[in-house]
Write a protein that holds these residues in place. Structure first.
Motif, PDB file in Angstrom:
ATOM      1  N   GLU A 188       0.836  -1.217   0.000  1.00 45.55           N
ATOM      2  CA  GLU A 188       0.000   0.000   0.000  1.00 45.55           C
ATOM      3  C   GLU A 188       0.864   1.257   0.000  1.00 45.55           C
ATOM      4  OE1 GLU A 188      -3.220   0.476  -0.512  1.00 45.55           O
ATOM      5  OE2 GLU A 188      -3.310  -1.706  -0.598  1.00 45.55           O
ATOM      6  N   ASN A 189       1.879   1.251   0.884  1.00 44.24           N
ATOM      7  CA  ASN A 189       2.708   2.451   1.068  1.00 44.24           C
ATOM      8  C   ASN A 189       3.398   2.924  -0.207  1.00 44.24           C
ATOM      9  OD1 ASN A 189       2.049   2.503   3.745  1.00 44.24           O
ATOM     10  ND2 ASN A 189       3.935   1.496   4.452  1.00 44.24           N
ATOM     11  N   ALA A 190       3.559   2.015  -1.167  1.00 41.53           N
ATOM     12  CA  ALA A 190       4.278   2.395  -2.388  1.00 41.53           C
ATOM     13  C   ALA A 190       3.387   3.156  -3.370  1.00 41.53           C
ATOM     14  CB  ALA A 190       4.863   1.152  -3.050  1.00 41.53           C
ATOM     15  N   SER A 191       2.080   3.240  -3.078  1.00 39.44           N
ATOM     16  CA  SER A 191       1.139   3.999  -3.928  1.00 39.44           C
ATOM     17  C   SER A 191       1.165   3.559  -5.387  1.00 39.44           C
ATOM     18  CB  SER A 191       1.424   5.511  -3.858  1.00 39.44           C
ATOM     19  OG  SER A 191       1.486   5.946  -2.527  1.00 39.44           O
ATOM     20  N   PHE A 192       1.257   2.247  -5.605  1.00 36.54           N
ATOM     21  CA  PHE A 192       1.139   1.744  -6.974  1.00 36.54           C
ATOM     22  C   PHE A 192      -0.320   1.833  -7.412  1.00 36.54           C
ATOM     23  CE2 PHE A 192       4.763  -1.269  -5.615  1.00 36.54           C
ATOM     24  CZ  PHE A 192       5.732  -0.399  -6.076  1.00 36.54           C
ATOM     25  N   SER A 193      -0.557   1.748  -8.721  1.00 42.90           N
ATOM     26  CA  SER A 193      -1.941   1.741  -9.211  1.00 42.90           C
ATOM     27  C   SER A 193      -2.639   0.456  -8.743  1.00 42.90           C
ATOM     28  CB  SER A 193      -1.952   1.809 -10.730  1.00 42.90           C
ATOM     29  OG  SER A 193      -1.544   0.561 -11.262  1.00 42.90           O
ATOM     30  N   GLU A 194      -3.977   0.500  -8.743  1.00 41.27           N
ATOM     31  CA  GLU A 194      -4.766  -0.646  -8.279  1.00 41.27           C
ATOM     32  C   GLU A 194      -4.426  -1.911  -9.069  1.00 41.27           C
ATOM     33  OE1 GLU A 194      -9.467  -1.136  -7.753  1.00 41.27           O
ATOM     34  OE2 GLU A 194      -8.712   0.885  -7.373  1.00 41.27           O
ATOM     35  N   ASN A 195      -4.254  -1.716 -10.368  1.00 39.93           N
ATOM     36  CA  ASN A 195      -3.924  -2.836 -11.247  1.00 39.93           C
ATOM     37  C   ASN A 195      -2.592  -3.473 -10.855  1.00 39.93           C
ATOM     38  OD1 ASN A 195      -3.770  -4.478 -13.656  1.00 39.93           O
ATOM     39  ND2 ASN A 195      -2.348  -2.933 -14.458  1.00 39.93           N
ATOM     40  N   VAL A 196      -1.595  -2.650 -10.562  1.00 38.61           N
ATOM     41  CA  VAL A 196      -0.275  -3.158 -10.177  1.00 38.61           C
ATOM     42  C   VAL A 196      -0.362  -3.858  -8.821  1.00 38.61           C
ATOM     43  CG1 VAL A 196       2.055  -2.452  -9.498  1.00 38.61           C
ATOM     44  CG2 VAL A 196       1.021  -1.521 -11.577  1.00 38.61           C
ATOM     45  N   VAL A 197      -1.083  -3.255  -7.892  1.00 40.43           N
ATOM     46  CA  VAL A 197      -1.235  -3.876  -6.570  1.00 40.43           C
ATOM     47  C   VAL A 197      -1.861  -5.262  -6.714  1.00 40.43           C
ATOM     48  CG1 VAL A 197      -2.462  -3.723  -4.366  1.00 40.43           C
ATOM     49  CG2 VAL A 197      -1.329  -1.693  -5.312  1.00 40.43           C
ATOM     50  N   GLU A 198      -2.845  -5.382  -7.576  1.00 40.78           N
ATOM     51  CA  GLU A 198      -3.522  -6.665  -7.750  1.00 40.78           C
ATOM     52  C   GLU A 198      -2.583  -7.702  -8.361  1.00 40.78           C
ATOM     53  OE1 GLU A 198      -6.058  -7.474  -6.202  1.00 40.78           O
ATOM     54  OE2 GLU A 198      -5.998  -9.487  -7.085  1.00 40.78           O
ATOM     55  N   LEU A 199      -1.760  -7.264  -9.312  1.00 41.21           N
ATOM     56  CA  LEU A 199      -0.769  -8.181  -9.892  1.00 41.21           C
ATOM     57  C   LEU A 199       0.203  -8.658  -8.820  1.00 41.21           C
ATOM     58  CD1 LEU A 199       0.089  -6.460 -13.314  1.00 41.21           C
ATOM     59  CD2 LEU A 199      -0.910  -8.744 -12.991  1.00 41.21           C
ATOM     60  N   ILE A 200       0.679  -7.735  -7.983  1.00 38.10           N
ATOM     61  CA  ILE A 200       1.669  -8.097  -6.965  1.00 38.10           C
ATOM     62  C   ILE A 200       1.031  -8.994  -5.905  1.00 38.10           C
ATOM     63  CG2 ILE A 200       3.185  -7.200  -5.151  1.00 38.10           C
ATOM     64  CD1 ILE A 200       3.544  -4.660  -6.837  1.00 38.10           C
ATOM     65  N   ARG A 201      -0.188  -8.655  -5.504  1.00 34.44           N
ATOM     66  CA  ARG A 201      -0.838  -9.432  -4.447  1.00 34.44           C
ATOM     67  C   ARG A 201      -1.186 -10.842  -4.911  1.00 34.44           C
ATOM     68  NH1 ARG A 201      -4.304  -5.297  -0.841  1.00 34.44           N
ATOM     69  NH2 ARG A 201      -5.543  -7.141  -0.400  1.00 34.44           N
ATOM     70  N   LYS A 202      -1.553 -10.991  -6.174  1.00 33.85           N
ATOM     71  CA  LYS A 202      -2.100 -12.285  -6.556  1.00 33.85           C
ATOM     72  C   LYS A 202      -1.810 -12.694  -8.005  1.00 33.85           C
ATOM     73  CE  LYS A 202      -6.383 -14.728  -5.632  1.00 33.85           C
ATOM     74  NZ  LYS A 202      -7.720 -14.619  -5.056  1.00 33.85           N
ATOM     75  N   GLY A 203      -2.029 -11.773  -8.944  1.00 36.04           N
ATOM     76  CA  GLY A 203      -1.972 -12.140 -10.364  1.00 36.04           C
ATOM     77  C   GLY A 203      -0.640 -12.759 -10.770  1.00 36.04           C
ATOM     78  N   ASN A 204       0.444 -12.139 -10.340  1.00 33.66           N
ATOM     79  CA  ASN A 204       1.761 -12.663 -10.719  1.00 33.66           C
ATOM     80  C   ASN A 204       2.017 -14.028 -10.082  1.00 33.66           C
ATOM     81  OD1 ASN A 204       2.235 -10.346 -12.199  1.00 33.66           O
ATOM     82  ND2 ASN A 204       3.297  -9.300 -10.514  1.00 33.66           N
ATOM     83  N   ALA A 205       1.573 -14.193  -8.849  1.00 36.50           N
ATOM     84  CA  ALA A 205       1.796 -15.466  -8.152  1.00 36.50           C
ATOM     85  C   ALA A 205       1.022 -16.594  -8.824  1.00 36.50           C
ATOM     86  CB  ALA A 205       1.395 -15.345  -6.680  1.00 36.50           C
ATOM     87  N   LEU A 206      -0.193 -16.304  -9.276  1.00 35.08           N
ATOM     88  CA  LEU A 206      -0.975 -17.345  -9.965  1.00 35.08           C
ATOM     89  C   LEU A 206      -0.234 -17.799 -11.222  1.00 35.08           C
ATOM     90  CD1 LEU A 206      -4.598 -15.867  -9.615  1.00 35.08           C
ATOM     91  CD2 LEU A 206      -3.598 -17.807  -8.355  1.00 35.08           C
ATOM     92  N   ARG A 207       0.361 -16.830 -11.936  1.00 32.35           N
ATOM     93  CA  ARG A 207       1.127 -17.178 -13.138  1.00 32.35           C
ATOM     94  C   ARG A 207       2.403 -17.932 -12.769  1.00 32.35           C
ATOM     95  NH1 ARG A 207       3.735 -13.037 -14.926  1.00 32.35           N
ATOM     96  NH2 ARG A 207       2.042 -11.673 -14.246  1.00 32.35           N
ATOM     97  N   TYR A 208       3.133 -17.435 -11.751  1.00 30.23           N
ATOM     98  CA  TYR A 208       4.381 -18.081 -11.326  1.00 30.23           C
ATOM     99  C   TYR A 208       4.138 -19.522 -10.872  1.00 30.23           C
ATOM    100  CZ  TYR A 208       8.158 -19.243  -8.021  1.00 30.23           C
ATOM    101  OH  TYR A 208       9.160 -19.882  -7.329  1.00 30.23           O
ATOM    102  N   LEU A 209       3.029 -19.733 -10.175  1.00 32.19           N
ATOM    103  CA  LEU A 209       2.737 -21.064  -9.629  1.00 32.19           C
ATOM    104  C   LEU A 209       1.909 -21.927 -10.581  1.00 32.19           C
ATOM    105  CD1 LEU A 209       1.849 -19.841  -6.027  1.00 32.19           C
ATOM    106  CD2 LEU A 209       3.910 -21.158  -6.658  1.00 32.19           C
ATOM    107  N   SER A 210       1.572 -21.400 -11.755  1.00 33.41           N
ATOM    108  CA  SER A 210       0.692 -22.118 -12.698  1.00 33.41           C
ATOM    109  C   SER A 210      -0.588 -22.559 -12.008  1.00 33.41           C
ATOM    110  CB  SER A 210       1.399 -23.345 -13.302  1.00 33.41           C
ATOM    111  OG  SER A 210       2.652 -23.019 -13.805  1.00 33.41           O
ATOM    112  N   LEU A 211      -1.203 -21.648 -11.288  1.00 31.92           N
ATOM    113  CA  LEU A 211      -2.450 -21.997 -10.575  1.00 31.92           C
ATOM    114  C   LEU A 211      -3.632 -21.458 -11.364  1.00 31.92           C
ATOM    115  CD1 LEU A 211      -1.510 -21.341  -6.839  1.00 31.92           C
ATOM    116  CD2 LEU A 211      -2.132 -23.535  -7.851  1.00 31.92           C
TER     117      LEU A 211
END
Lengths: 329, 329
Positions: free
Chosen positions: B306-329
């Motif tokens: 939160e503190n980094a003030s990224f856009s909502e889209n980026v926050v969502e990628l960091i919180r979950k989207g990228n991990a789903l891709r990394y883990l092939s989930l």
């Protein structure tokens, strides 16, 4: 116009070796392609350098083109020669320091000098530094990040740093013979790009963890290439210092605070990294550096600073104000 | 809610050593203060850990508090045991992987597993990885940054990485037995803070300079602690690659491009550094990581993002989207 605190020199002619150790890799120069010379060590080409390494006229022309009003001259790091017998290092320092002193005399307006001392003997290095500062042509010295594998934060180097603080000498730290040969996959040409940043980070960390920078808070010390990887290491060290009593007992001051009273050059090769340096170390810590006249020198140092869109005040500090303070000019 | 890809486990009970090498530092656990155990190696306390290392209920409670819906479980790095005789490492991997597999079975919704393989024997490691991926409870493996001093980019490890790419296994790289003992001034407690970042940088650089990441472009590989100091090293490597034919001949792709298809966790301890990671590696490269449940774990990983003030889209990628891709989930 700006002050460039990271430029190197090589003497035009190196005298023959007159010492007694046949294994000393005493360097020599020989002609290469037009306008260049080879620096030879152990009979092999160590590096091919531009004659601007010693040619004052060529330097002045290129400084004008780059917008550099004043250059700080320091030895090519490999000339620091800590791995020679001490008397041979002293002999090399005479040659190197005479070259730097002569260039400074050619134009005191355009050049300042950082000499070299035999840091493998810290007491002798302190005495040599005293003589160098009395000479009148030098602002201080360049040193390596380690001395024959010992990082400069080791307590054995305290006499040298105490003398530098007392004499008001500027110390410029450059990566040298870096850590991690066993971690490198590929040819030695990778070292300046992969290993030097970590080497410099280890050197700064050693100065912090040994308490040396706390015992000598007036020391004026600058690190080449933006302090290498240290900007990325500092938040982690700061976190450890906040969380672990074993670390805060060891380091009485906040590592971040210590880091902000050191100097770092701007030679980091891209804009986000330069901005990251400013946020890590503060506006009073950055100095222009180019690595001139080596092959990979930054040809447009002022453009690189422009690109970061800092405020006018910050740009002025980086271009000149911080260097005047660092060099006691 | 977020996926935390950097958490560790320790088995509650380690069986007695049954191998034949009396010098093997086979670990054991014994009770410490309430809710904690000592991991003992060579008869000494190696680390005191929370029982959350194996206790699923405790983990779930703390995950809820932290806003973590899913944890990726990986071995405490010291359990990787590459320095054992290979059969002893295999024996350790059975114990560790069984622990992880059991925790995954307890709640497949809340946990994924990264196991371990005997990487000192790359062909065996490839076969063990194949078996692990067939087991059904694992997304991939954790590995160290080096195997007994050899960085993971060394060509000898190619069979393992080729198998990981082919099997779609996620590889999580954690610093281990770091470079630069001779450059550290102070006690070993400094290593995770001063040496690990450089160790990780050397590992990533070795994977780039060996061409391994170019030969295996589909490899899904993540690095702990934001890739250590690599974000500060990359611009310099990129500069060398642009300027020196000897480096671009060696590395056919741009190092920056390679770097942007790797993954890095967010465990970098301050906001400017997290922003620097995003600008260095891109929005599709960052994953939440906490080091849970070790003493210095990040207790508010979502707040840090939160503190980094990224856009909502980026926050969502960091919180979950990228991990789903990394883990092939």
């Amino acid at each position: 116009m700006a002050i460039d605190i990271h430029t190197h020199i090589v003497p035009a002619d190196l005298p023959p070796y007159l010492g007694s150790n046949p294994k000393t890799g005493w360097p020599s120069t020989c002609p290469a392609h037009c306008g260049h010379s080879h620096l030879m060590i152990h009979g092999k080409i160590f590096r091919t350098v531009s004659n601007a390494c010693w040619n004052v006229e060529q330097r002045l022309t290129e400084m004008d083109r780059m917008g550099i009003e004043h250059q700080v001259l320091s030895p090519m790091p490999e000339l620091l020669s800590y791995w020679f017998d001490t008397l041979d290092t002293v002999a090399m320092s005479r040659v190197v320091n005479d070259t730097i002193g002569g260039m400074v005399e050619a134009s005191r307006m355009r050049f300042s000098g950082l000499g070299m001392v035999p840091l493998q003997d810290p007491d002798l290095a302190a005495r040599e530094l005293e003589a160098l500062m009395a000479d009148g042509r030098f602002r201080g010295v360049e040193i390596g990040t380690n001395v024959n594998g010992i990082p400069i934060g080791d307590p054995r180097f305290e006499p040298f740093f105490a003398a530098a603080e007392r004499l008001g000498a500027s110390v410029f730290v450059h990566a040298l013979h870096p850590v991690g040969d066993e971690r490198l996959i590929g040819p030695p040409i990778l070292k300046p790009f992969v290993s030097f940043p970590c080497e410099t980070s280890f050197a700064i960390s050693s100065l912090i963890s040994s308490g040396l920078l706390t015992r000598h808070p007036e020391l004026k010390i600058a690190f080449s290439h933006g302090g290498g990887a240290f900007a990325s290491v500092l938040p982690r060290l700061q976190f450890g210092w906040r969380k672990m009593a074993a670390i805060s007992d060891l380091i009485p001051e906040s590592p971040s605070e210590i880091a902000r009273r050191l100097y770092y050059d701007t030679l980091v090769y891209d804009t986000p990294t330069l901005r990251f340096l400013l946020s890590s170390f503060g506006e009073r810590s950055l100095l222009v550096g180019t690595d001139y006249p080596f092959e990979i020198y930054e040809q447009d140092p002022l453009g690189a600073i422009e690109n970061a869109s800092f405020s006018e005040n910050v740009v002025e500090l980086i271009r000149k104000g911080n260097a005047l303070r660092y060099l006691s000019l």
